[in-house]
Design an enzyme around this catalytic site. Structure first.
Site, PDB file in Angstrom:
ATOM      1  N   LYS A   1      62.792 -10.394 -30.625  1.00  0.00           N
ATOM      2  CA  LYS A   1      63.636 -10.485 -29.430  1.00  0.00           C
ATOM      3  C   LYS A   1      63.222  -9.421 -28.402  1.00  0.00           C
ATOM      4  CE  LYS A   1      66.882  -7.119 -30.328  1.00  0.00           C
ATOM      5  NZ  LYS A   1      67.799  -6.283 -29.678  1.00  0.00           N
TER       6      LYS A   1
ATOM      7  N   LYS B   1      59.678   4.485 -34.629  1.00  0.00           N
ATOM      8  CA  LYS B   1      60.696   3.883 -33.754  1.00  0.00           C
ATOM      9  C   LYS B   1      61.063   4.837 -32.628  1.00  0.00           C
ATOM     10  CE  LYS B   1      61.621  -0.228 -35.192  1.00  0.00           C
ATOM     11  NZ  LYS B   1      61.442  -0.715 -36.493  1.00  0.00           N
TER      12      LYS B   1
ATOM     13  N   LYS C   1      53.840 -11.100 -32.632  1.00  0.00           N
ATOM     14  CA  LYS C   1      54.901 -11.341 -33.608  1.00  0.00           C
ATOM     15  C   LYS C   1      56.203 -11.729 -32.896  1.00  0.00           C
ATOM     16  CE  LYS C   1      57.489  -8.869 -37.107  1.00  0.00           C
ATOM     17  NZ  LYS C   1      58.285  -7.798 -37.363  1.00  0.00           N
TER      18      LYS C   1
END
Ligand code: TRP
Length: 328
Positions: free
Chosen positions: A198, A113, A195
């Protein structure tokens, strides 16, 4: 006695079809089998959105409304807000005392991340501690099963390791090691074929109107090799077909697949069937949503009741933990 389940969802955006088909529908099914606790993990949302927290309030409300509108029944399960059950923070702190730094630095999502998300500074203590907070969410209810996607397996493994270390240090049979509950859930593609997420701006939201859904699906990617209606298509290459497999009847799925391969149906007609089926699936959810939006006190009552029930359970575990860690 039913076995206990806990799961959490992060209010970092409005709920979309991916959250709905991938997780929420499964949660609804589980409420009849287990004693379920479902948590909106708003502190987790702050670990990566601390610099811009204002939208989180709306996301939380949208999430709670959709939980109930999708069929979570407050008489069967406990729906609550993480930040309203302060015991989670207390356990997070205590578990942070016993969690080796190396375990956290080794969690794959941590580095991933940090490299993936460039527009946020995730070099923080809170972000590193994300899985410790998640472990606290789970362990505080002594949950046996945690329904999650495969991406969460490392967090579950860490949770088990922390529970084991707690028991090794304080050995009181207080914490139990939870198991991931991996139910097969469909991978939901977004309108661009990736996928649904948002952050990719490719999502169909549960709060979208039928008109918006129609517009989004009409521009959705299909088999890229099928340029003209007279070209034969390969449905397996079309994300529209993947959505059919989730929202359409077996007969319709077989029909669109065969007709696509034989070039007997165009993409627009195929999409029209899909749009109709998505809307039909969501209609009960929309009407329940509207009821809840019209009666904010109903939602507040459900949440207050859930928070109270969760806090009572969490407090039972914390009383034992405080004693085990010689705080009382
Ligand atoms: N990390 C989870 C996710 O991103 C969210 C989460 C927080 C969670 N606490 C939890 C999931 C406890 C299950 C149990 O999906």
């Amino acid at each position: 006695m039913k076995e206990r389940v806990l799961s959490g969802m992060q209010p970092s955006g409005y709920l979309h079809l991916g959250n709905y088909a991938g997780a929420l529908k499964n949660w609804v099914r589980l409420q009849d089998i287990y004693e379920c606790f479902y948590c909106v993990v708003d502190w987790h949302a702050l670990t990566s959105n601390y610099a811009n927290p204002s939208p989180i309030a709306d996301y939380k409300r949208d999430m709670l409304i959709n939980f109930i509108a999708a069929g979570l029944d407050p008489n069967k399960c406990t729906i609550f807000l993480q930040s309203e059950v302060k015991q989670h923070a207390e356990l997070h702190l205590l578990l942070s005392m016993i969690t080796p730094l190396g375990w956290l630095e080794r969690v794959p999502t941590y580095k991933e991340k940090q490299t993936e998300i460039k527009d946020k500074d995730l070099n923080t203590y809170g972000f590193l501690g994300y899985p410790v907070l998640q472990a606290a969410d789970i362990l505080i209810y002594r949950a046996r099963h945690v329904p999650v996607g495969v991406d969460q397996i490392p967090h579950l493994e860490l949770t088990r390791e922390i529970a084991r270390r707690f028991e090794f240090l304080y050995g009181k049979g207080i914490l139990i090691e939870p198991e991931p509950l991996l139910t097969e859930s469909p991978k939901v593609p977004g309108v661009d074929g990736r996928k649904m997420s948002k952050s990719y701006d490719n999502a169909v939201y549960l709060s979208d109107t039928p008109e918006i859904i129609e517009k989004k699906i009409k521009t959705m990617m299909t088999d890229p090799a099928r340029k003209r209606k007279t070209d034969k298509g390969d449905p397996e290459l079309s994300p529209v077909y993947t959505l059919h497999k989730i929202f359409s009847s077996p007969d319709e799925i077989a029909h669109v697949a065969a007709a696509c391969k034989a070039a007997e149906i165009g993409c627009i007609d195929c999409k029209k069937i899909l749009i109709k089926n998505i809307c039909r699936d969501l209609e009960p959810l929309w009407s329940k949503r509207q009821e809840l939006i019209n009666s904010p006190s109903t939602l507040d009552d459900i949440l207050n009741e859930g928070n109270k029930r969760a806090a009572a359970e969490a407090e039972k575990t914390m009383a034992q933990i405080r004693r085990a860690m010689k705080l009382v």
